[in-house]
Design a protein around this motif. Structure first.
Motif, mmCIF file in Angstrom:
data_model
loop_
_atom_site.group_PDB
_atom_site.id
_atom_site.type_symbol
_atom_site.label_atom_id
_atom_site.label_comp_id
_atom_site.label_asym_id
_atom_site.label_seq_id
_atom_site.Cartn_x
_atom_site.Cartn_y
_atom_site.Cartn_z
ATOM 1 N N SER A 230 14.757 -0.904 -14.469
ATOM 2 C CA SER A 230 15.295 -1.763 -13.408
ATOM 3 C C SER A 230 15.157 -1.081 -12.052
ATOM 4 C CB SER A 230 16.749 -2.128 -13.702
ATOM 5 O OG SER A 230 17.587 -0.986 -13.688
ATOM 6 N N PHE A 231 15.370 0.225 -11.993
ATOM 7 C CA PHE A 231 15.197 0.976 -10.743
ATOM 8 C C PHE A 231 13.745 0.924 -10.282
ATOM 9 C CE2 PHE A 231 13.945 5.056 -8.800
ATOM 10 C CZ PHE A 231 14.685 4.978 -7.621
ATOM 11 N N ALA A 232 12.811 1.102 -11.235
ATOM 12 C CA ALA A 232 11.389 1.081 -10.889
ATOM 13 C C ALA A 232 10.954 -0.291 -10.393
ATOM 14 C CB ALA A 232 10.550 1.503 -12.095
ATOM 15 N N ILE A 233 11.467 -1.352 -11.032
ATOM 16 C CA ILE A 233 11.092 -2.724 -10.647
ATOM 17 C C ILE A 233 11.636 -3.081 -9.278
ATOM 18 C CG2 ILE A 233 11.452 -5.161 -11.226
ATOM 19 C CD1 ILE A 233 11.351 -4.269 -14.203
ATOM 20 N N VAL A 234 12.883 -2.668 -9.005
ATOM 21 C CA VAL A 234 13.529 -3.046 -7.750
ATOM 22 C C VAL A 234 13.142 -2.114 -6.599
ATOM 23 C CG1 VAL A 234 15.751 -3.306 -6.572
ATOM 24 C CG2 VAL A 234 15.476 -4.123 -8.923
ATOM 25 N N SER A 235 13.098 -0.803 -6.864
ATOM 26 C CA SER A 235 12.976 0.172 -5.772
ATOM 27 C C SER A 235 11.621 0.871 -5.701
ATOM 28 C CB SER A 235 14.084 1.227 -5.904
ATOM 29 O OG SER A 235 15.357 0.621 -5.916
ATOM 30 N N LEU B 71 18.700 -13.598 -21.556
ATOM 31 C CA LEU B 71 19.429 -13.759 -20.303
ATOM 32 C C LEU B 71 18.634 -14.599 -19.296
ATOM 33 C CD1 LEU B 71 20.782 -10.107 -19.842
ATOM 34 C CD2 LEU B 71 22.066 -12.094 -20.649
ATOM 35 N N ILE B 72 17.331 -14.343 -19.216
ATOM 36 C CA ILE B 72 16.495 -15.043 -18.233
ATOM 37 C C ILE B 72 16.205 -16.477 -18.665
ATOM 38 C CG2 ILE B 72 14.213 -15.080 -17.135
ATOM 39 C CD1 ILE B 72 14.270 -11.988 -17.266
ATOM 40 N N GLU B 73 15.771 -16.636 -19.911
ATOM 41 C CA GLU B 73 15.310 -17.947 -20.374
ATOM 42 C C GLU B 73 16.450 -18.883 -20.778
ATOM 43 O OE1 GLU B 73 12.213 -18.892 -20.245
ATOM 44 O OE2 GLU B 73 11.364 -16.956 -19.658
ATOM 45 N N SER B 74 17.500 -18.347 -21.383
ATOM 46 C CA SER B 74 18.576 -19.187 -21.907
ATOM 47 C C SER B 74 19.751 -19.305 -20.943
ATOM 48 C CB SER B 74 19.064 -18.651 -23.248
ATOM 49 O OG SER B 74 20.140 -19.398 -23.749
ATOM 50 N N ARG B 75 20.040 -18.221 -20.205
ATOM 51 C CA ARG B 75 21.193 -18.207 -19.311
ATOM 52 C C ARG B 75 20.807 -18.276 -17.835
ATOM 53 N NH1 ARG B 75 23.101 -19.523 -23.589
ATOM 54 N NH2 ARG B 75 24.753 -18.421 -24.695
ATOM 55 N N ASN B 76 19.506 -18.339 -17.559
ATOM 56 C CA ASN B 76 19.003 -18.457 -16.175
ATOM 57 C C ASN B 76 19.522 -17.341 -15.267
ATOM 58 O OD1 ASN B 76 17.558 -20.916 -16.681
ATOM 59 N ND2 ASN B 76 19.519 -22.009 -16.610
ATOM 60 N N MET B 77 19.620 -16.140 -15.820
ATOM 61 C CA MET B 77 20.070 -14.978 -15.055
ATOM 62 C C MET B 77 18.848 -14.173 -14.632
ATOM 63 S SD MET B 77 23.360 -13.949 -17.437
ATOM 64 C CE MET B 77 23.638 -12.427 -16.541
ATOM 65 N N THR B 78 18.632 -14.052 -13.335
ATOM 66 C CA THR B 78 17.415 -13.399 -12.828
ATOM 67 C C THR B 78 17.710 -12.195 -11.943
ATOM 68 O OG1 THR B 78 17.363 -14.976 -10.980
ATOM 69 C CG2 THR B 78 16.055 -15.520 -12.931
ATOM 70 N N ASN B 79 18.983 -11.809 -11.818
ATOM 71 C CA ASN B 79 19.324 -10.633 -11.036
ATOM 72 C C ASN B 79 19.006 -9.375 -11.842
ATOM 73 O OD1 ASN B 79 21.083 -8.369 -10.063
ATOM 74 N ND2 ASN B 79 21.680 -9.891 -8.523
ATOM 75 N N GLU B 80 18.036 -8.576 -11.365
ATOM 76 C CA GLU B 80 17.560 -7.433 -12.138
ATOM 77 C C GLU B 80 18.655 -6.408 -12.402
ATOM 78 O OE1 GLU B 80 15.935 -8.674 -9.577
ATOM 79 O OE2 GLU B 80 13.966 -9.294 -10.321
ATOM 80 N N TYR B 81 19.527 -6.203 -11.408
ATOM 81 C CA TYR B 81 20.579 -5.200 -11.592
ATOM 82 C C TYR B 81 21.608 -5.654 -12.629
ATOM 83 C CZ TYR B 81 19.054 -2.196 -7.751
ATOM 84 O OH TYR B 81 18.350 -1.335 -6.968
#
Length: 389
Positions: free
Chosen positions: A145-150, A231-241
């Motif tokens: 997550s750190f690599a993807i965001v920062s 989380l992404i597909e079923s709960r529509n959660m896209t916040n990487e952190y």
């Protein structure tokens, strides 16, 4: 048994946990870059686990000719090279090719050290050993997550993991003499299983012991691989952190639960902590139905805490259920079945989820865990419970 030697063993399992959850977290981003469908993760999992199953069986035999330390060193080197390959891959074929050394390396460490610790060390050490796997598995999604965001994406995350793995491989190589000094004659909290009958695969009990690993690892790995996709597909959660925190809490729950189990396992016994653990995991799975990020954090933490004692306690209990000669063979097949579960149960859910929705991950895992509980209780009735000496 020296403290320094135990640190070497624990570091070995931290290195084993690093690649596991990182792939599950990074895959939603990887498949877009590689231009393959989300269910293509199933084939990667198949290769890794098939190679791991092969390595699990072979490594037990290799340990009679090679030191455990050398097997761990080579295995860590293989996984480090594989992670570097994941980082540099620009197409799906390279990912598949790198999955071969990843599976071989992971299976080598897993089977060799589990067999060693189950035979020669206490249930406390076994649980703390697997807590170290949980530490590695918890760190990995945080790195991703750190690599993807920062940084520059998941590729940098794999480079970081690869450097850690390769550094550990170098360190393990420098400690080879330590494995000879701490030989298998040193036993603490051993189990007096000399009077237990020798069993073969024609008996029912070893197959039930093997089946427990098939079911447990199928449930654990399905959540590990597909949680972020859920989380992404079923709960529509896209916040990487937030997603990274939830995934890390699952692995962190496993790690923390194994530390706690290590404190209480010698007093409560393996069978009792397994019952408590499965009950807690089912409560966590039920809470996961509630679509709230904070409740999800609690639920995955409970699932991790509940799962925590199952794998190491079942492994340690194998030496109490069977004679020493039989136990080594059963352990190798247990590790192979764990890999076969990841070869079948987790990819199967990938197909189910891509067609019918990833929200089915919850009932899918509940059914597996309930069946697991029934099989364990059946096995307990068929095998005597003996005390340590």
């Amino acid at each position: 048994m020296s403290i320094l030697f135990l640190i070497v063993i624990y570091l070995s399992f931290i290195s084993l946990g690093l690649p596991d959850s990182g792939f599950g977290y990074s895959w939603p981003y990887m498949h877009e870059v590689l231009k393959v469908p989300v269910e293509a993760a199933g084939l990667v999992t198949i290769i890794v686990t098939l190679c791991g199953a092969f390595s699990s069986v072979v490594s037990i035999r290799l340990s009679k000719k090679m030191s455990t330390g050398l097997i761990v060193t080579i295995s860590s080197l293989l996984t480090g090279v594989a992670m570097l390959g994941y980082a540099l891959a620009d197409n799906y074929i390279i990912i598949l090719l790198c999955s071969f050394p990843l599976g071989l390396g992971a299976g080598g460490v897993d089977a060799t050290l589990n067999n060693y610790v189950a035979k020669h060390l206490s249930s406390r050490v076994m649980n703390w050993l697997h807590a170290c796997w949980g530490l590695g598995a918890m760190i990995s999604p945080l790195i991703m997550s750190f690599a993807i965001v920062s940084l520059n994406g998941y590729q940098d995350g794999y480079i970081i993991v690869a450097l850690i793995q390769l550094s550990l491989a170098i360190y393990f190589f420098t400690t080879l003499k330590m494995w000879k000094k701490n030989g298998v004659n040193e036993q603490e909290d051993s189990i007096d299983n000399r009077d237990l009958p020798r069993v073969t695969l024609r008996n029912l009990t070893p197959w039930l012991a093997i089946l427990t690993y098939f079911l447990y690892c199928g449930a654990e790995n399905s959540i590990m691989v597909w949680l972020n996709t859920f989380l992404i597909e079923s709960r529509n959660m896209t916040n990487e952190y937030i997603n990274g925190t939830i995934v890390a809490l699952y692995s962190g729950g496993i790690m923390g639960g194994r530390i706690l189990t290590g404190v209480i396992s010698n007093r409560l016994g393996n069978r009792r902590v397994i019952r408590y653990g499965i009950t807690i995991s089912l409560i966590g799975l039920l809470l996961l139905f509630i679509n709230n990020p904070y409740i999800m954090m609690v639920s995955v933490l409970l699932i991790g805490l509940g799962f925590a004692p199952v794998f190491p306690s079942l492994m340690h209990e194998t030496t109490a259920r069977f004679s020493s000669e039989s136990a080594s063979r059963v352990v190798s097949y247990q590790m192979a079945s764990a890999n076969i579960a990841m070869l079948s149960i987790s990819p199967l859910f990938g197909l189910i989820g891509s067609r019918f929705g990833f929200g089915l991950m919850i009932p899918y895992c509940i059914v597996i865990v309930v069946v697991l509980f029934v099989i364990i209780e059946w096995l307990n009735k068929l095998t005597p419970q003996i005390k340590k000496v």
